[in-house]
Enzyme design. Structure first.
Site, short mmCIF file in Angstrom:
data_model
loop_
_atom_site.label_atom_id
_atom_site.label_comp_id
_atom_site.label_asym_id
_atom_site.label_seq_id
_atom_site.Cartn_x
_atom_site.Cartn_y
_atom_site.Cartn_z
N ASP A 140 -5.10 25.10 -29.49
CA ASP A 140 -4.46 24.50 -28.32
C ASP A 140 -3.09 23.94 -28.71
OD1 ASP A 140 -4.18 22.95 -25.74
OD2 ASP A 140 -6.27 23.55 -25.54
N HIS A 213 -2.62 18.43 -23.57
CA HIS A 213 -3.67 19.40 -23.26
C HIS A 213 -4.65 19.55 -24.42
CE1 HIS A 213 -5.32 23.46 -22.34
NE2 HIS A 213 -5.06 23.15 -21.08
N SER A 543 -9.45 24.92 -18.09
CA SER A 543 -9.16 24.42 -19.44
C SER A 543 -10.09 23.29 -19.81
CB SER A 543 -7.71 23.92 -19.52
OG SER A 543 -6.81 24.97 -19.70
#
Length: 767
Positions: A140, A213, A543
């Site tokens: 990520d 994220h 996600s």
């Protein structure tokens, strides 16, 4: 993965159960009070109870506002008052009591509780220290090393088989890792090759997470328990990942400019070498064939080494055939909701009250109604209704609530456009593309996101009233929302556009309004204009559902270290549920109708049942190679997956239908297809093998189907297992009448024995 300002992120969230007393406030400070009212004594001068409540509050304090009005659980309302004001209100006629709000301490994030992970048998698994030898790798945007979710208190030594490293770089050094975060690497060569050297004034040349994220997905999967977690007071409680005792290893391969294929592949490579057990990738791109899809063939190798790989299904729903990451060796995860909401109410000048959602936590709007305008009516541009930068002229929005429509630019950026034009607040309305899907955001101005129907109603009100007005009020956090889960509208859908014989997504997991760890490098909106910082953030997207499954896979791997990646996926699929306790099908928020296996796959994950599934559909790398051979790829393409060590056997008949998958997707001939006319029939056979992972048992098959156009037979109809790991083969024959192209129907094949129910969805599509 998109650049930071455009990333659609999802959410994990937390809640509370045990009582603690509220801290004392100064006399002049407002607190929340719950006001119980005698409904029967409402003065006749008020047309309804809401106006009576509002007037009662205003008589005490001009600065207060109503949080909730209650009618079912009690009669009354909650509001913000000082201690003195509360005493005055209690003396008014009709007021039964004014009670200071009790503050509850969260014992769990909502995701674990919602998934049943707080059951006593599951808690014993955590308290025993289990999970400490399972390693979850996350590819990520990196990780924020200061996150409380990475606390390693109580962890033992790093597993002896671990071969990874903690790489140092900008803002990140070897001591940033610990016994929880045992590895951190970064991969930027392809990125720098395209864009030049990393600009360290904008992003960190290290495993440091500049986006948020990566920290969110990592801590969703395996974050340690953190008490008192919240996002600006929303979802306050104890937050933890799905596998809180598992170890974490992060592989930063995504940067502000995106996730480059070479960097991704290098990250997967290192993860395999380092010794992760689970690999989580919340990313996707344009759908491409397996040999040209970096994630697909990278994941193939990881699975070949015994690593469970989960990927996000994509955020392109509700468009059909919008899936990413459809390779059968990947666990493809769609998104559903929790039973929690963050309401924000829009009250119109005509008295109508509409419900939306928001995570705005700043100063509320004034008590009085303020002017309301539709962005499309005050803009001179064709995209004015969308509130894109530069579309709202100065002066026409000043001091007003502006209604914008969703689309084109980010939801939170629209609020900044309104603010820049002098607007006081924003109503963000869905168009028909998004329907009634509501996603809460940490807006920087008072805002409420509403569904399409509410948006249409507000438009009609604006047109019909010469002086339209409105206000927006926050409703805090609501629990127990039903029905739940529902399928998120943004969750990408099937049928599988690449291999229609393989049903995708595999299942859904929580992916809407999820609370998890966040980076200190950027605000919760991801906008450069956002000066706020938060230890946790609430975001939405597949996600977020993907790392839920990654964490659950870690739990299953700890409980059953001998299980293959396919066995783990099978256990999650065959125990998933596709109906509510009422028997009604899981709802699709995009349509308001029951979702289908093309939307939710096998259903919503049920990890408690997955720990003991009875039977599994197992598969090896050789099985997946046979699947690829059935697709008639060239020898060179096959060698991409095998490393040149093996190829398809010449003369051998390979069939996609025989891949040992835990679900059935059956493409059938249309009425106009080859074979002729409306009386033509299709006969297709699928072969499956079940492996016993439970006690000796006899299983009998049953078929549920919503169509009479397909005859389904199973041979044999009964399977008896006397030993663990014993295998039994069965064949399913589908005989179907031809239908018009685009027709779909659905069913379910169920093996039942003793306490076990091993369920597989069936999807028919006439193409």
């Amino acid at each position: 993965m998109k650049p930071r300002n455009a990333v659609l992120m999802a959410v994990i969230v937390a809640f509370c159960c045990s009582y603690v007393a509220a801290d004392p406030y100064p006399e002049h400070h407002q607190k929340t009070y719950i006001v119980h009212v005698d409904k029967a004594v409402k003065p006749s001068v008020f047309p309804n109870h809401l106006e009576w409540y509002e007037t009662s509050m205003r008589s005490i304090s001009e600065s207060t506002y109503m949080l909730y009005a209650y009618d079912k659980v009690m009669h009354g309302f909650s509001t913000r008052l000082t201690v003195e004001e509360a005493g005055l209100l209690e003396k008014q006629p009709g007021i039964i009591s004014v009670q200071e709000e009790v503050i509850y301490e969260l014992h769990t994030t909502r995701s674990p509780e919602f998934l049943g992970l707080e059951r006593s048998d599951m808690m014993m698994l955590y308290e025993s220290g289990s999970g400490g030898d399972v390693i979850v790798g996350v590819v990520d945007t990196g990780v924020w090393p200061g996150s409380k979710s990475l606390d390693d208190t109580g962890f033992g030594s790093v597993p002896s088989l671990w071969k990874g490293e903690c790489e140092s770089g900008t803002g990140f050094n070897v001591t940033s890792c610990n016994k929880k975060l045992i590895g951190a690497r970064y991969f930027s060569r392809a990125y720098e090759a395209a864009y030049g050297p990393i600009d360290e004034s904008l992003e960190s040349n290290s495993p440091m997470d500049d986006d948020g994220h990566g920290t969110h997905t990592s801590t969703t999967a395996a974050g340690s328990a953190v008490t008192g977690a919240s996002l600006f007071g929303f979802a306050k409680g104890k937050a933890r990942g799905m596998a809180p005792r598992a170890r974490l290893a992060v592989y930063k391969a995504c940067w502000l400019g995106g996730c480059f294929g070479s960097d991704i592949l290098a990250a997967i490579e290192k993860a395999v070498i380092d010794g992760v057990n689970v690999l989580s990738l919340s990313m996707g791109g344009m759908l491409s064939d397996y040999p040209t899809d970096v994630v697909a063939y990278g994941a193939f190798k990881a699975v070949s080494h015994g690593i469970f790989v989960s990927c996000s299904a994509g955020n392109s729903g509700p468009t059909p055939q919008s899936l990413s990451n459809v390779a059968p060796w990947i666990a493809t995860v769609g998104a559903g909701t929790l039973d929690r909401n963050f309401p924000a109410y829009v009250t119109l000048g005509n008295g109508k009250r509409l419900s939306g959602v928001s995570l705005y936590s700043g100063e509320p709007l004034p008590d009085s109604m303020i002017p309301l305008v539709f962005a499309g009516n005050i803009s001179n541009t064709t995209a004015g209704r969308l509130c894109v930068p530069g579309s709202l002229p100065q002066g026409r929005a000043t001091g007003k609530i502006v209604m914008c429509e969703r689309g084109l630019n980010s939801r939170v950026q629209k609020g900044m456009v309104v603010k820049a034009a002098g607007g006081a607040g924003m109503i963000l309305a869905n168009t028909d593309t998004f329907g009634e899907e509501l996603v809460a955001d940490t807006h920087l101005i008072p805002s409420s996101a509403i569904g399409q129907r509410a948006g249409d109603e507000i438009k009609r009100y604006i047109v019909s009233d010469h002086n339209p007005t409105a206000t927006i009020t926050s409703g805090g956090t609501q629990l127990g929302i039903q029905p739940s889960p529902v399928l998120a509208a943004f969750s990408s859908r099937g049928p599988n556009p690449l291999t229609p014989e393989i049903l995708k997504p595999d299942f859904i997991a929580p992916g809407v309004n999820i609370l998890a760890g966040w980076t200190n490098k950027v605000g919760p909106t991801g906008l450069t204009e956002d000066p706020r910082r938060a230890e946790f953030n609430i975001v939405s997207g597949t996600s977020m559902s993907c790392p839920h499954v990654s964490g659950l896979a870690a739990l299953l791997k700890e409980a059953h270290p001998e299980w293959s990646p396919a066995a783990i996926k099978s256990a999650l699929m065959t125990t998933a549920y596709s109906t509510y306790k009422t028997g009604e099908g899981l709802q699709d928020v995009a349509t308001g109708m029951p979702s289908t296996p093309f939307d939710h796959g096998a259903g919503h994950v049920n990890p408690v049942s997955a720990l003991d599934p009875g039977l599994v559909y197992d598969a090896s790398a050789d099985d997946y190679l046979s699947f690829l051979c059935a697709l008639n790829y060239s020898t060179n393409s096959i060698k991409m997956f095998t490393g040149g060590s093996s190829t398809c056997t010449e003369g051998k008949k390979y069939r996609v239908e025989d891949l040992n998958y835990p679900s059935f997707s059956v493409p059938l001939m249309t009425a106009s297809g080859e074979g002729g006319g409306s009386t033509a029939t299709n006969t297709v056979k699928y072969r499956r093998t079940l492996t016993n992972v439970g006690p000796p048992e006899t299983y009998k098959v049953s078929i549920l189907s919503n169509t009479q156009s397909v005859k389904i037979t199973v041979d044999p109809e009964e399977l008896t297992f006397v030993e663990k790991n014993e295998k039994k083969v069965y064949t399913v024959t589908f005989t179907a009448s031809s239908m018009d192209s685009g027709t779909s129907s659905f069913g379910r094949l169920v093996w039942s024995g003793g306490k076990y129910v091993v369920s597989s969805p069936i999807a028919f599509s006439w193409v």
